[in-house]
Design a protein around this motif. Structure first.
Motif, PDB file in Angstrom:
ATOM      1  N   THR A   9      58.147  10.194  74.631  1.00 51.72           N
ATOM      2  CA  THR A   9      59.448  10.797  74.328  1.00 51.72           C
ATOM      3  C   THR A   9      59.734  11.970  75.259  1.00 51.72           C
ATOM      4  O   THR A   9      60.828  12.077  75.837  1.00 51.72           O
ATOM      5  N   ASN A  10      58.755  12.854  75.423  1.00 52.57           N
ATOM      6  CA  ASN A  10      58.939  14.010  76.301  1.00 52.57           C
ATOM      7  C   ASN A  10      59.143  13.588  77.751  1.00 52.57           C
ATOM      8  O   ASN A  10      59.940  14.195  78.484  1.00 52.57           O
ATOM      9  N   THR A  11      58.440  12.543  78.173  1.00 56.03           N
ATOM     10  CA  THR A  11      58.603  12.044  79.544  1.00 56.03           C
ATOM     11  C   THR A  11      60.019  11.530  79.769  1.00 56.03           C
ATOM     12  O   THR A  11      60.642  11.809  80.803  1.00 56.03           O
ATOM     13  N   LEU A  12      60.547  10.801  78.799  1.00 58.27           N
ATOM     14  CA  LEU A  12      61.910  10.297  78.923  1.00 58.27           C
ATOM     15  C   LEU A  12      62.922  11.441  78.963  1.00 58.27           C
ATOM     16  O   LEU A  12      63.866  11.428  79.763  1.00 58.27           O
ATOM     17  N   LEU A  13      62.733  12.442  78.112  1.00 56.80           N
ATOM     18  CA  LEU A  13      63.650  13.588  78.096  1.00 56.80           C
ATOM     19  C   LEU A  13      63.592  14.364  79.409  1.00 56.80           C
ATOM     20  O   LEU A  13      64.572  15.004  79.803  1.00 56.80           O
ATOM     21  N   TYR A  14      62.462  14.300  80.092  1.00 55.82           N
ATOM     22  CA  TYR A  14      62.326  14.961  81.393  1.00 55.82           C
ATOM     23  C   TYR A  14      63.211  14.293  82.440  1.00 55.82           C
ATOM     24  O   TYR A  14      63.535  14.895  83.468  1.00 55.82           O
ATOM     25  N   HIS A  15      63.619  13.058  82.199  1.00 57.08           N
ATOM     26  CA  HIS A  15      64.490  12.337  83.128  1.00 57.08           C
ATOM     27  C   HIS A  15      65.978  12.520  82.806  1.00 57.08           C
ATOM     28  O   HIS A  15      66.834  11.984  83.504  1.00 57.08           O
ATOM     29  N   VAL A  16      66.270  13.264  81.741  1.00 56.96           N
ATOM     30  CA  VAL A  16      67.646  13.428  81.258  1.00 56.96           C
ATOM     31  C   VAL A  16      68.089  14.871  81.453  1.00 56.96           C
ATOM     32  O   VAL A  16      67.293  15.802  81.315  1.00 56.96           O
ATOM     33  N   SER A  17      69.365  15.071  81.789  1.00 57.48           N
ATOM     34  CA  SER A  17      69.926  16.424  81.806  1.00 57.48           C
ATOM     35  C   SER A  17      71.324  16.388  81.205  1.00 57.48           C
ATOM     36  O   SER A  17      71.974  15.337  81.132  1.00 57.48           O
ATOM     37  N   ASN A  18      71.772  17.541  80.747  1.00 55.81           N
ATOM     38  CA  ASN A  18      73.099  17.656  80.148  1.00 55.81           C
ATOM     39  C   ASN A  18      74.174  17.710  81.232  1.00 55.81           C
ATOM     40  O   ASN A  18      73.969  18.296  82.291  1.00 55.81           O
ATOM     41  N   GLY A  19      75.325  17.108  80.937  1.00 64.51           N
ATOM     42  CA  GLY A  19      76.439  17.138  81.881  1.00 64.51           C
ATOM     43  C   GLY A  19      76.406  15.966  82.837  1.00 64.51           C
ATOM     44  O   GLY A  19      75.462  15.166  82.861  1.00 64.51           O
TER      45      GLY A  19
ATOM     46  N   VAL B  21      71.085  10.743  83.806  1.00 62.85           N
ATOM     47  CA  VAL B  21      69.737  10.168  83.654  1.00 62.85           C
ATOM     48  C   VAL B  21      69.224   9.719  85.011  1.00 62.85           C
ATOM     49  O   VAL B  21      69.899   8.970  85.727  1.00 62.85           O
ATOM     50  N   PHE B  22      68.040  10.211  85.374  1.00 64.36           N
ATOM     51  CA  PHE B  22      67.338   9.712  86.550  1.00 64.36           C
ATOM     52  C   PHE B  22      66.405   8.622  86.035  1.00 64.36           C
ATOM     53  O   PHE B  22      65.374   8.897  85.419  1.00 64.36           O
ATOM     54  N   ALA B  23      66.813   7.372  86.262  1.00 66.88           N
ATOM     55  CA  ALA B  23      66.222   6.228  85.569  1.00 66.88           C
ATOM     56  C   ALA B  23      65.158   5.536  86.422  1.00 66.88           C
ATOM     57  O   ALA B  23      65.472   4.973  87.479  1.00 66.88           O
ATOM     58  N   PRO B  24      63.899   5.536  85.968  1.00 69.38           N
ATOM     59  CA  PRO B  24      62.860   4.808  86.701  1.00 69.38           C
ATOM     60  C   PRO B  24      63.082   3.297  86.596  1.00 69.38           C
ATOM     61  O   PRO B  24      63.353   2.770  85.518  1.00 69.38           O
ATOM     62  N   THR B  25      62.977   2.621  87.712  1.00 67.89           N
ATOM     63  CA  THR B  25      63.083   1.166  87.723  1.00 67.89           C
ATOM     64  C   THR B  25      61.809   0.545  87.162  1.00 67.89           C
ATOM     65  O   THR B  25      60.814   1.229  86.929  1.00 67.89           O
ATOM     66  N   ASN B  26      61.847  -0.772  86.973  1.00 68.41           N
ATOM     67  CA  ASN B  26      60.629  -1.476  86.536  1.00 68.41           C
ATOM     68  C   ASN B  26      59.486  -1.244  87.520  1.00 68.41           C
ATOM     69  O   ASN B  26      58.328  -1.072  87.122  1.00 68.41           O
ATOM     70  N   ALA B  27      59.810  -1.242  88.822  1.00 68.56           N
ATOM     71  CA  ALA B  27      58.781  -1.022  89.840  1.00 68.56           C
ATOM     72  C   ALA B  27      58.177   0.371  89.711  1.00 68.56           C
ATOM     73  O   ALA B  27      56.988   0.570  89.970  1.00 68.56           O
ATOM     74  N   ALA B  28      58.981   1.347  89.301  1.00 67.61           N
ATOM     75  CA  ALA B  28      58.491   2.716  89.109  1.00 67.61           C
ATOM     76  C   ALA B  28      57.473   2.762  87.971  1.00 67.61           C
ATOM     77  O   ALA B  28      56.408   3.390  88.094  1.00 67.61           O
ATOM     78  N   PHE B  29      57.782   2.107  86.872  1.00 66.25           N
ATOM     79  CA  PHE B  29      56.837   2.057  85.750  1.00 66.25           C
ATOM     80  C   PHE B  29      55.576   1.288  86.138  1.00 66.25           C
ATOM     81  O   PHE B  29      54.461   1.637  85.728  1.00 66.25           O
TER      82      PHE B  29
END
Length: 319
Positions: free
Chosen positions: A101-111, A73-81
């Motif tokens: 939902t789609n935006t969050l999934l864009y930050h996730v990858s398998n493995g 997960v490439f996780a946006p910080t509070n400052a990013a939001f």
């Protein structure tokens, strides 16, 4: 003395057993990605977004779509939001849940993708099915236009890398992406309604939706059109199509680029004009065209479309 030594030995052994037991329990109870977001105050907005977007439960468990059972997960910080005006759970209400939902999934990858596997020039496929690009800019690593600010936060079901900007992908072409904003599919309050009308009236819609074309588009917001003298959408519709075409082509650069990939200070537009960029700072830059004196600021940069990249700006770049 012998009794005291025996008691002391028993006490020491008991403490050792307890410590070993606690250590084993700790290893067994490494928090999940979702739990880490809950426990870290820097990710409180991400936590709220994951709950609202329906992915908190997913990121609490192992990944059924990868043999490793892991996510990255490439996780946006509070400052990013906060750069999008999203500062808490309440402000997330301006977004449509499907888009969130789609935006969050864009930050996730398998493995499990660790930092030593992230290199400029490479790409990674998101859980949304859209690739993200890794860019090395002066020794700093970016994923699309978002700077990776912390790496390798270990979780029981994968790895977290913190980023300084929310990544957005629409999954559709430039025109369809503008229409998503126009029809309130992204924000509950519509945006880009004036721009969509301008694209239609100018006759440029087929060019900007062609999958064989690839553009960087600086897209003026509704407020930018109003500032330039278009009081209503009908004013845009009544404008000479040739004039609109010249103006819109001054917002288009051939080749889709994220802010992190823009290294020149000047660039030639699809209409033959020139745009001048400020120094790249904090992941963004301002833009000046020949027809304006004060620079345009980026409202939402780095929106990935299927045939390019769109940056929302707060002024019209007059030729």
């Amino acid at each position: 003395m012998k009794n005291i030594n025996i008691k002391s030995t028993v006490l020491v052994l008991t403490l050792l057993i307890t410590l070993i037991s606690c250590d084993n329990n700790y290893e067994d109870e490494t928090p999940s990605i979702a739990s880490l977001a809950v426990s870290n105050p820097n990710f409180s907005t991400l936590e709220a977004a994951a709950v609202q977007g329906g992915v908190a439960v997913v990121l609490s468990n192992s990944n059924p779509n990868d043999p490793s059972g892991k996510y990255t997960v490439f996780a946006p910080t509070n400052a990013a939001f906060a750069k999008l005006g999203l500062v808490d759970a309440g402000s997330l209400g301006v977004l449509q849940n499907g888009f969130l939902t789609n935006t969050l999934l864009y930050h996730v990858s398998n493995g499990n993708l660790l930092a030593n596997q992230i290199q400029g020039g490479n790409a990674s496929t998101s859980a949304l099915g859209v690739d993200r690009r890794f860019i090395d800019r002066n020794g700093d690593l970016y994923i699309n236009g978002s700077k990776i600010v912390a790496t390798n936060v270990n979780a029981s079901n994968g790895t977290i890398h913190a980023i300084d900007k929310v990544m957005i992908a629409t999954g559709v072409n430039i025109v369809e992406s503008a229409q998503l904003l126009q029809t309130a599919k992204v924000f509950k309050s519509p945006e880009l309604t004036f721009l969509v009308q301008a694209v239609v009236t100018s006759g440029l819609a087929p060019v900007l939706s062609d999958p064989n074309n690839n553009f960087t588009i600086f897209a003026p917001t509704d407020a930018a059109f109003k500032e330039a003298g278009f009081a209503t959408i009908q004013d845009v519709a009544n404008t000479d199509p040739i004039v609109l075409q010249q103006v819109l082509l001054n917002h288009a650069i051939v080749g889709g680029s994220f802010t992190s990939e823009q290294t020149s200070t000047t660039v030639t537009t699809a209409g033959g004009g020139t745009l001048t960029y400020s120094v790249f700072q904090n992941g963004v830059f301002t833009i000046v065209s020949n027809g304006i004196t004060s620079p345009a600021n980026m409202v939402i940069p780095d929106i990935q479309c299927s045939n390019g990249v769109v940056h929302l700006i707060d002024k019209i770049l007059l030729p």
